[in-house]
Motif scaffolding. Structure first.
Motif, PDB file in Angstrom:
ATOM      1  N   ARG A 516      -1.232   0.526 -14.560  1.00 31.17           N
ATOM      2  CA  ARG A 516      -0.239   0.292 -13.758  1.00 31.17           C
ATOM      3  C   ARG A 516       0.067   1.231 -12.480  1.00 31.17           C
ATOM      4  O   ARG A 516       0.061   2.088 -12.729  1.00 31.17           O
ATOM      5  CB  ARG A 516       1.250   0.145 -14.621  1.00 31.17           C
ATOM      6  CG  ARG A 516       2.333  -0.191 -14.002  1.00 31.17           C
ATOM      7  CD  ARG A 516       3.325   0.140 -14.665  1.00 31.17           C
ATOM      8  NE  ARG A 516       4.973  -0.342 -14.487  1.00 31.17           N
ATOM      9  CZ  ARG A 516       5.760   0.358 -13.508  1.00 31.17           C
ATOM     10  NH1 ARG A 516       5.175   1.370 -13.030  1.00 31.17           N
ATOM     11  NH2 ARG A 516       6.804  -0.294 -13.195  1.00 31.17           N
ATOM     12  N   LYS A 517      -0.129   0.365 -11.286  1.00 30.86           N
ATOM     13  CA  LYS A 517       0.032   1.192 -10.079  1.00 30.86           C
ATOM     14  C   LYS A 517       1.222   0.453  -9.452  1.00 30.86           C
ATOM     15  O   LYS A 517       1.166  -0.609  -8.997  1.00 30.86           O
ATOM     16  CB  LYS A 517      -1.321   1.023  -9.255  1.00 30.86           C
ATOM     17  CG  LYS A 517      -2.133   1.649 -10.021  1.00 30.86           C
ATOM     18  CD  LYS A 517      -2.206   3.414 -10.050  1.00 30.86           C
ATOM     19  CE  LYS A 517      -3.361   4.106 -10.507  1.00 30.86           C
ATOM     20  NZ  LYS A 517      -2.978   5.357 -10.527  1.00 30.86           N
ATOM     21  N   ILE A 533      -4.398   7.001  -2.547  1.00 33.03           N
ATOM     22  CA  ILE A 533      -4.428   5.959  -3.252  1.00 33.03           C
ATOM     23  C   ILE A 533      -3.384   4.908  -3.338  1.00 33.03           C
ATOM     24  O   ILE A 533      -3.789   3.689  -3.433  1.00 33.03           O
ATOM     25  CB  ILE A 533      -4.725   6.558  -4.790  1.00 33.03           C
ATOM     26  CG1 ILE A 533      -5.228   5.331  -5.721  1.00 33.03           C
ATOM     27  CG2 ILE A 533      -3.529   7.098  -5.357  1.00 33.03           C
ATOM     28  CD1 ILE A 533      -6.647   4.483  -5.164  1.00 33.03           C
ATOM     29  N   THR A 534      -2.095   5.331  -3.182  1.00 32.20           N
ATOM     30  CA  THR A 534      -1.015   4.322  -3.263  1.00 32.20           C
ATOM     31  C   THR A 534      -1.247   3.527  -1.832  1.00 32.20           C
ATOM     32  O   THR A 534      -0.931   2.352  -1.844  1.00 32.20           O
ATOM     33  CB  THR A 534       0.293   5.151  -3.266  1.00 32.20           C
ATOM     34  OG1 THR A 534       0.277   5.918  -2.376  1.00 32.20           O
ATOM     35  CG2 THR A 534       0.545   5.618  -4.337  1.00 32.20           C
ATOM     36  N   ALA A 535      -1.906   4.119  -0.790  1.00 31.99           N
ATOM     37  CA  ALA A 535      -1.735   3.475   0.469  1.00 31.99           C
ATOM     38  C   ALA A 535      -2.887   2.432   0.556  1.00 31.99           C
ATOM     39  O   ALA A 535      -2.715   1.410   0.891  1.00 31.99           O
ATOM     40  CB  ALA A 535      -2.007   4.332   1.742  1.00 31.99           C
ATOM     41  N   GLN A 536      -4.070   2.878  -0.130  1.00 27.60           N
ATOM     42  CA  GLN A 536      -5.210   2.022  -0.258  1.00 27.60           C
ATOM     43  C   GLN A 536      -5.019   1.131  -0.947  1.00 27.60           C
ATOM     44  O   GLN A 536      -5.509  -0.196  -0.849  1.00 27.60           O
ATOM     45  CB  GLN A 536      -6.146   3.021  -0.817  1.00 27.60           C
ATOM     46  CG  GLN A 536      -6.705   4.176   0.245  1.00 27.60           C
ATOM     47  CD  GLN A 536      -7.473   3.538   1.519  1.00 27.60           C
ATOM     48  OE1 GLN A 536      -8.094   2.620   1.707  1.00 27.60           O
ATOM     49  NE2 GLN A 536      -6.856   3.998   2.732  1.00 27.60           N
ATOM     50  N   ILE A 537      -4.207   1.168  -2.260  1.00 26.18           N
ATOM     51  CA  ILE A 537      -3.918  -0.151  -3.220  1.00 26.18           C
ATOM     52  C   ILE A 537      -3.025  -1.013  -2.372  1.00 26.18           C
ATOM     53  O   ILE A 537      -3.476  -2.184  -2.836  1.00 26.18           O
ATOM     54  CB  ILE A 537      -3.376   0.360  -4.640  1.00 26.18           C
ATOM     55  CG1 ILE A 537      -4.446   1.115  -5.329  1.00 26.18           C
ATOM     56  CG2 ILE A 537      -2.599  -0.550  -5.348  1.00 26.18           C
ATOM     57  CD1 ILE A 537      -3.782   1.848  -6.489  1.00 26.18           C
ATOM     58  N   SER A 538      -2.177  -0.431  -1.718  1.00 27.18           N
ATOM     59  CA  SER A 538      -1.150  -1.232  -0.918  1.00 27.18           C
ATOM     60  C   SER A 538      -1.668  -1.930   0.161  1.00 27.18           C
ATOM     61  O   SER A 538      -1.607  -3.439   0.097  1.00 27.18           O
ATOM     62  CB  SER A 538       0.070  -0.376  -0.230  1.00 27.18           C
ATOM     63  OG  SER A 538       0.834  -1.359   0.166  1.00 27.18           O
ATOM     64  N   ALA A 557     -10.050  -0.569  -4.445  1.00 27.05           N
ATOM     65  CA  ALA A 557      -9.347   0.408  -3.584  1.00 27.05           C
ATOM     66  C   ALA A 557      -9.196   1.911  -4.134  1.00 27.05           C
ATOM     67  O   ALA A 557      -9.594   2.100  -5.204  1.00 27.05           O
ATOM     68  CB  ALA A 557      -7.683  -0.144  -3.431  1.00 27.05           C
ATOM     69  N   GLY A 558      -9.422   2.585  -3.004  1.00 24.57           N
ATOM     70  CA  GLY A 558      -9.481   4.180  -3.095  1.00 24.57           C
ATOM     71  C   GLY A 558     -10.666   4.507  -2.480  1.00 24.57           C
ATOM     72  O   GLY A 558     -11.440   3.876  -2.011  1.00 24.57           O
TER      73      GLY A 558
END
Length: 603
Positions: A516-517, A533-538, A557-558
């Motif tokens: 879960r992200k 990582i949060t930016a890349q997933i978004s 992503a990542g």
């Protein structure tokens, strides 16, 4: 139900990741409590007309998504009371108890679909419908397509309506603690819990509500509760979790913390037994103190009668300490009294801890308002007598002792486990002689597991209960490790066993590896941490909650570690050996037996 309420949802054309600043409005679906009808509208004039006819606009994530798009479409939402159901659950879920447990721990996602299914308001048949979103890229539709859009949108509105009505029912008792104007404005749904508690106090005491600012200087921030270092790794036998009943509210009442004597500083300042910074009037209980005393007595009565108001009062009493320390709530704010509340609490719980030790009991652990005692005498009646003497001693030293103040037995425990790890350095000034002995043992505070005598398992803060964990590690823990803990009192398993379980379970269901992200919009990270990582997933998958598989094949992503969807994982033909399992091993680390190094005497 109030006829001034309109439930609504919009459909839009998106360009990859949903973006309220760019997405194009297509349809407006709604339900009017005035007409008792559902509508699917497109024309600006029709939408404006139906909105104008209602005072309350209720949606799900409408503040964050629907409303910005409607505003760009030219719809005026001024002077309307907006109720965002997602906002309610995000702010209140941790204090919302259902028959399954607290929603804060149950909700893996704050999506409309997940919340309504968790609350059993919808299922796979009655929940959110599926649709090919390319249909919203069109500008004209056949009758069949319009029917599909109507059914899809109205289903979302129906589910939102069910959730709204559930909230109205759940928070119905909140209305009794607010003035008529606040009830009319549905403040019981829109206010934070802190603001609701403050309003309830002001109404009960007939005060005018006044508000300050939120600014508290760093040097004014107060210390919290006392937390001890665990005394060891494993305990078994007759263990009791003793808990001070509503410790902070009782301190506020019994020590009259809302009656601080600022003028002549005459009164109670610890009774020569406890240390306080402030001096408190000891002749007459303050108005807030009397109110808290009344509410606590009411709560006990309501609890006995299974009255919903018990929950409401519990929420207020649990919040009262927070607003005492918040300058925004100016009528009750007192940083000195707030500091004394936790200061007195720390002293009382340490006093209880010391008394038990002096009477020959083993104190396993202490946390804020709880003391865990191992009864080596196997004499519950004797332990209760020691507890009664502690309470009697405390009451003899305070100005307004209450009959309701006591220590209750929260749980009777047969096994209790602690785990090695790092502890925050704060609170070191409150260490006592037992902490000096236990600190070098290296066990973490506020992280433990225990099994009650009726085989219920309680987990405090350990990473295994985090929402971000994989279903895989949770399944191994709950289906394989927990039964072993309950039956054998053993919290450790071999690495070989875990490795075998990983292979077997993933062979059956690859989706167990989804992580879960939860991420915000990319703009939130673009300037400060665009490569995180949060930016890349978004950036790749959009804002929201995503369930992704960490992999070693560079898909998704990542940067150093990649996360992809299950669909991408399957499309690329990846297999078990392509999954990055490092997170799973970390999640289960506390429960894996350390490998013992052999020495010369082992051969």
């Amino acid at each position: 139900m109030n006829e001034d309420v309109l439930i609504y949802d919009i459909e839009s054309e998106t360009f990859g990741v949903p973006n309220p600043e760019k997405d194009i409005f297509k349809f407006f679906g709604c339900y009017s409590y005035k007409t008792k009808k559902y509508y699917l509208l497109q024309k600006k004039e029709e939408i404006a007309r139906v909105i104008k006819a209602h005072k309350f606009l209720v949606g799900f994530n409408n503040k964050g998504y629907d409303n910005p798009i409607l505003s760009r479409f030219g719809i005026n939402l001024e002077y309307k009371i907006i109720i965002d159901l997602m906002d309610i659950f995000k702010k209140r879920a941790n204090s919302m108890k259902t028959k399954q447990g607290f929603l804060g721990t149950l909700l893996m996602s704050y999506s409309l679909d997940f919340i309504t299914k968790t609350l059993e308001l919808a299922d796979d048949d009655t929940g959110k419908k599926q649709i090919d979103y390319s249909i919203f890229k069109k500008n004209s539709w056949t009758e069949e397509e319009r029917k599909t859009i109507y059914e899809y949108t109205v289903r979302d509105v129906e589910i939102t309506k069910k959730l709204y009505e559930w909230c109205e029912n759940y928070f119905d008792s909140f209305k009794l603690f607010l003035n008529k104007e606040d009830v009319r404005k549905k403040v019981y749904l829109t206010a934070t819990i802190g603001k609701f508690a403050y309003k309830a106090i002001c109404k009960a005491l007939e005060w005018e509500e006044t508000y300050g600012d939120y600014n508290i200087k760093p040097e004014e921030r107060i210390s919290g509760g006392y937390v001890a270092y665990p005394a060891g790794e494993k305990f078994e036998g007759d263990i009791y979790a003793l808990d001070f009943n509503s410790l902070y509210p009782h301190i506020m009442i019994q020590c009259n913390l809302y009656g601080r004597n600022i003028k002549d500083k005459e009164g109670w300042n610890g009774g020569k037994k406890w240390e306080t910074e402030g001096v408190y009037k000891d002749k007459e209980l303050s108005g807030v103190g009397q109110l808290l005393k009344k509410w606590y007595a009411d709560r006990l009565l309501y609890k006995k009668n299974k009255d919903k108001r018990e929950y409401t009062i519990k929420i207020i009493l649990n919040t009262i300490y927070g607003i005492l320390n918040n300058s925004y709530y100016s009528r009750v704010f007192d940083i000195v009294a707030g500091g004394d509340c936790t200061r007195i609490g720390r002293q009382w719980v340490k006093y209880a801890r010391k008394q038990f030790v002096e009477k020959g009991y083993e104190v396993v652990y202490t946390d804020t308002d709880s003391v865990f005692i191992r009864d080596n005498y196997n004499n519950k009646e004797q332990l209760i007598k020691v507890k009664d003497d502690i309470i009697k001693s405390i009451k003899s030293s305070i100005p307004f002792p209450q009959d309701t103040f006591d220590m209750g037995i929260d749980d009777e425990i047969k096994y209790m486990f602690f785990f090695k790890g790092k502890n925050a350095e704060k609170g070191e000034e409150d260490m006592d002689e037992y902490d000096n002995i236990n600190k070098p043992k290296g066990f973490m505070k506020k992280n433990y597991i225990y099994v009650t005598k009726d085989d219920r398992i309680v987990i405090k803060n350990l990473g295994i209960v985090k929402k971000s964990n994989t279903k895989l590690s949770k399944k191994i823990f709950w289906d394989y490790i927990v039964p072993q803990i309950k039956s054998k009192g053993n919290v450790k398993v071999s690495k070989l066993t875990v490795k075998r379980l990983l292979q077997e379970l993933l062979a059956e269901d690859m989706s167990l590896m989804l992580m879960r992200k939860s991420v915000g919009p990319y703009s939130q990270y673009a300037k400060t941490s665009p490569t995180g990582i949060t930016a890349q997933i978004s950036k790749r998958y959009g804002a929201g909650i995503h369930f992704l598989i960490p992999n070693t094949q560079g898909v998704g992503a990542g940067k150093s570690k990649k996360y992809c969807t299950l669909k991408e994982f399957k499309e690329r033909g990846m297999k078990i050996e392509h999954i990055d399992l490092n997170n799973v091993w970390k999640e289960l680390d506390y429960f894996i037996e350390p490998i013992k190094e052999r020495d010369v005497f082992s051969f």
